[in-house]
Enzyme design. Structure first.
Site, PDB file in Angstrom:
ATOM      1  N   SER A   1       0.988  -1.230  -0.187  1.00  0.00           N
ATOM      2  CA  SER A   1      -0.011   0.078  -0.010  1.00  0.00           C
ATOM      3  C   SER A   1       0.972   1.306  -0.022  1.00  0.00           C
ATOM      4  O   SER A   1       1.758   1.450  -0.744  1.00  0.00           O
ATOM      5  CB  SER A   1      -1.127  -0.168   1.269  1.00  0.00           C
ATOM      6  OG  SER A   1      -1.839   1.038   1.171  1.00  0.00           O
TER       7      SER A   1
ATOM      8  N   ARG B   1     -11.658   6.200  10.568  1.00  0.00           N
ATOM      9  CA  ARG B   1     -10.904   4.763  10.573  1.00  0.00           C
ATOM     10  C   ARG B   1     -12.337   3.772  10.103  1.00  0.00           C
ATOM     11  O   ARG B   1     -11.921   3.129   9.311  1.00  0.00           O
ATOM     12  CB  ARG B   1     -10.468   4.481  11.947  1.00  0.00           C
ATOM     13  CG  ARG B   1     -10.092   3.012  11.920  1.00  0.00           C
ATOM     14  CD  ARG B   1      -8.935   2.728  10.960  1.00  0.00           C
ATOM     15  NE  ARG B   1      -8.292   1.604  11.375  1.00  0.00           N
ATOM     16  CZ  ARG B   1      -7.084   1.033  10.677  1.00  0.00           C
ATOM     17  NH1 ARG B   1      -6.695   1.885   9.794  1.00  0.00           N
ATOM     18  NH2 ARG B   1      -6.395  -0.043  11.009  1.00  0.00           N
TER      19      ARG B   1
ATOM     20  N   ASP C   1      -8.998  -6.577  -4.237  1.00  0.00           N
ATOM     21  CA  ASP C   1      -8.555  -5.169  -3.668  1.00  0.00           C
ATOM     22  C   ASP C   1      -9.130  -4.019  -4.535  1.00  0.00           C
ATOM     23  O   ASP C   1      -8.850  -4.006  -5.951  1.00  0.00           O
ATOM     24  CB  ASP C   1      -6.972  -5.019  -3.827  1.00  0.00           C
ATOM     25  CG  ASP C   1      -6.602  -3.766  -3.100  1.00  0.00           C
ATOM     26  OD1 ASP C   1      -7.442  -2.871  -2.928  1.00  0.00           O
ATOM     27  OD2 ASP C   1      -5.375  -3.482  -2.972  1.00  0.00           O
TER      28      ASP C   1
ATOM     29  N   HIS D   1      -8.287  -4.868   0.244  1.00  0.00           N
ATOM     30  CA  HIS D   1      -7.120  -4.255   0.180  1.00  0.00           C
ATOM     31  C   HIS D   1      -6.101  -5.060   1.200  1.00  0.00           C
ATOM     32  O   HIS D   1      -4.824  -5.043   1.264  1.00  0.00           O
ATOM     33  CB  HIS D   1      -6.936  -2.773   0.260  1.00  0.00           C
ATOM     34  CG  HIS D   1      -5.809  -2.078   0.311  1.00  0.00           C
ATOM     35  ND1 HIS D   1      -4.978  -1.837  -0.658  1.00  0.00           N
ATOM     36  CD2 HIS D   1      -5.223  -1.096   1.357  1.00  0.00           C
ATOM     37  CE1 HIS D   1      -4.161  -1.256  -0.422  1.00  0.00           C
ATOM     38  NE2 HIS D   1      -4.194  -0.656   0.818  1.00  0.00           N
ATOM     39  N   ASP D   2      -6.620  -5.220   2.400  1.00  0.00           N
ATOM     40  CA  ASP D   2      -5.994  -5.762   3.398  1.00  0.00           C
ATOM     41  C   ASP D   2      -5.552  -7.209   3.033  1.00  0.00           C
ATOM     42  O   ASP D   2      -4.785  -7.799   4.167  1.00  0.00           O
ATOM     43  CB  ASP D   2      -6.829  -6.044   4.573  1.00  0.00           C
ATOM     44  CG  ASP D   2      -6.783  -4.641   5.512  1.00  0.00           C
ATOM     45  OD1 ASP D   2      -6.165  -3.880   5.272  1.00  0.00           O
ATOM     46  OD2 ASP D   2      -7.772  -4.780   6.458  1.00  0.00           O
TER      47      ASP D   2
END
Lengths: 383, 208
Positions: free
Chosen positions: A158, A228, A323, A356-357
């Protein structure tokens, strides 16, 4: 290092170090820090010719604590413990791993939540805006301090992958291999839009006080929590959220109120709450801005291939199919620029489901490719 | 990069490697674990990339230090600029593509020269199977009709017609039996005795 109860695949208990730099660093925004601190952890052993060092660059909310535990009571290891350790893809039996908290961070390095040595009070919103290029400059100063002339590899996911890209362009002689994971050559309008909403959430918190909240003994928790929560949605795929939570509720009976009912609400609130206990709102603002500004092609008339002409190392680019934040298409832009510049590159698109994680997950194909690639790097340096 | 002596290279790759001069820049479509690229890089200073879709092949290619790019030839080669390679190679994959004709057109756009190999459907053993009322199962086409990757098989004659229709000039041709030898039988009746065909093509349009 004693580590029996963490198992053989862990680097065990690690102790972070705060390194103080007395040299000034000139920042892209035009300002300068006359001195600064960097929080650093290292794993493994630097070989005699100091050639087996790997720099790990962290993402938006990461820090220097990438692997191992800080104490025997520690429940959670570092953020990339699945990938860094003895026999793991970034194999600490063979490589010397350096991980730091970037400038502007909030885990021990100089940043908005640290004390400005010139005023004796919190930096707060006075801390200068930092960019990916500034981070690379600071990381280069760290390499000098550690006596590392050239990294065997720079690795990051990232925002970390963007630092690796910047390293390969800005310091071509100092990077042996660039491993760029789940990254993008620049943020899209959609990416920037999400960051802007996160920032507005923080600004709109009455406890923000124009960024001087630490002086007042408060923190803009609500704003940061919202930021967040929003971020978390972009880290997960629609499919992953459906699979993990679906429409599951905590109770069979509808409450007809706004308390937490759906599991996904509970999850987001929990993630938000966890985050505000460890992260600084001003740092979040700086990091999102560094993301938005990142565009190494800009000074080459928007031609990424022209920027990549400077690269002297081999690259491995890895993307994840689920992602959507930095999709495989974005990684392919990086690859195509390297190909157009005739630079050696391998590209892998990992079938995945989380989003994405996924770059933090021990997906077998991903870890196999990364491990095999870095094993060659280690062999090149005789370890 | 690992050194692979010529004798360890698959016979059709070994033959192709002799067609590629030193210090050239190539693209290998369906590169597998990158044996050809690794060999040419090591022995001739050839640079370039391989395209591959199979995960195990990609992992093996990465492990040996080959510039492998995960991607599907059927998705096109738009990512590569026109004329960016000296040679574009595709071995034993043509017959498995959605549109072999478009793929060759793309190969000749991104490269100066294309090299393709494919199993010849016109070989006498295949013909005997068809005459017997069955889809062929031969040494070069071992799968059943229903589980074969080969969806666009052609004969040597079909292929040369395609080249003619598209204005692709055949600059070199090697017609081989199963042992990758070219003998009098293949010269006597190419379409009947060739098992594996190897062609080097150039685009006529670009010549003019």
């Amino acid at each position: 290092m004693s580590k029996p109860h963490f198992g053989n695949a862990s680097v065990g208990i690690v102790t972070p170090e705060i390194l103080h730099f007395d040299q000034p660093i000139r920042l892209e925004c035009g300002r300068q820090l006359n001195q600064f601190d960097l929080a650093v952890e290292t794993y493994g052993t630097l070989n005699a010719d100091r050639s087996n060092a790997v720099l790990v660059c962290h993402a938006l909310s990461g820090d220097h604590h990438a692997a191992g535990y800080h104490s025997a009571e520690d429940r959670k290891p570092g953020w990339w413990d699945s990938c860094i350790g003895p026999g793991k893809p970034i194999d600490t039996n063979r490589l010397f791993v350096v991980s730091l908290n970037n400038l502007g961070g909030c885990a021990g390095s100089s940043g908005p939540a640290s004390i400005n040595p010139e005023t004796g009070s919190y930096w707060g919103s006075d801390f200068p805006m930092v960019t990916v290029r500034d981070w690379v400059r600071a990381q280069a100063m760290l390499a000098d301090r550690l006596g590392i002339e050239r990294w065997a590899a720079c690795v990051g996911g990232s925002l970390g992958g963007m630092q690796v890209m910047q390293w390969a362009i800005d310091e071509p002689d100092r990077v042996g291999h660039a491993v760029i994971i789940a990254a993008t050559p620049k943020l899209s309008a959609q990416n920037i839009a999400f960051n802007e909403i996160a920032r507005q959430a923080i600004f709109s918190d009455p406890d923000f006080h124009s960024g001087r909240y630490l002086d007042k003994g408060v923190t803009p928790e609500r704003g940061l929590r919202l930021a967040r929560m929003l971020g978390h949605i972009t880290y997960l795929s629609d499919e992953a959220m459906r699979e993990k939570f679906g429409r599951m509720r905590r109770s069979d009976i509808l409450g007809y109120d706004f308390d937490v009912e759906f599991e996904v609400e509970s999850y987001l609130r929990y993630q938000g709450q966890q985050f505000v206990s460890r992260f600084d709102a001003n740092t979040y603002l700086l990091m999102t801005k560094a993301l938005d500004y990142f565009d190494p092609a800009a000074e080459y008339g928007g031609d990424l291939a022209a920027a990549m002409e400077r690269v002297q190392c081999r690259s491995l680019v890895i993307a994840f199919e689920a992602d959507w934040r930095f999709s495989p298409e974005r990684s392919r832009e990086i690859v195509h620029a390297l190909v157009a510049a005739r630079k050696p590159v391998a590209y892998v698109s990992v079938p995945s489901s989380l989003g994405h994680d996924d770059f933090l997950m021990p997906i077998p194909y991903y870890h196999r490719v990364l491990g095999d690639y870095l094993a060659r790097v280690a062999r090149q340096h005789g370890s | 990069m690992n050194v692979h002596p010529p004798e360890r290279l698959r016979p059709d790759l070994s033959l192709i490697s002799d067609w590629i001069p030193p210090q050239t820049h190539i693209l290998d479509l369906g590169c597998g674990e990158g044996a050809l690229l690794a060999y040419l890089h090591e022995e001739r200073g050839v640079t370039g990339y391989g395209l591959e879709i199979d995960e195990d092949e990609i992992a093996a290619a990465v492990a040996r230090g080959v510039n492998v790019i995960q991607g599907d030839v059927d998705d096109g080669l738009q990512q590569f600029a026109t004329g960016s390679f000296d040679f574009v190679v595709m071995t034993q994959a043509l017959q498995a593509l959605q549109r072999p004709d478009l793929a060759i057109g793309e190969m000749l756009r991104v490269g100066r020269t294309a090299i393709v190999t494919f199993p010849n459907f016109g070989h006498w053993m295949a013909r005997i199977d068809v005459l017997g009322g069955r889809m062929p199962r031969t040494r070069t086409m071992p799968d059943n009709w229903y589980d074969s990757d080969n969806i666009h098989l052609c004969t040597v004659r079909d292929f040369e017609t395609l080249c003619q229709d598209n204005g692709w000039r055949i600059t070199r041709r090697n017609l081989l039996n199963h042992d990758h030898q070219d003998g009098w039988l293949q010269r006597f009746s190419p379409n009947l005795f060739t098992e594996i065909a190897v062609y080097m093509l150039e685009s006529e349009q670009r010549r003019i």
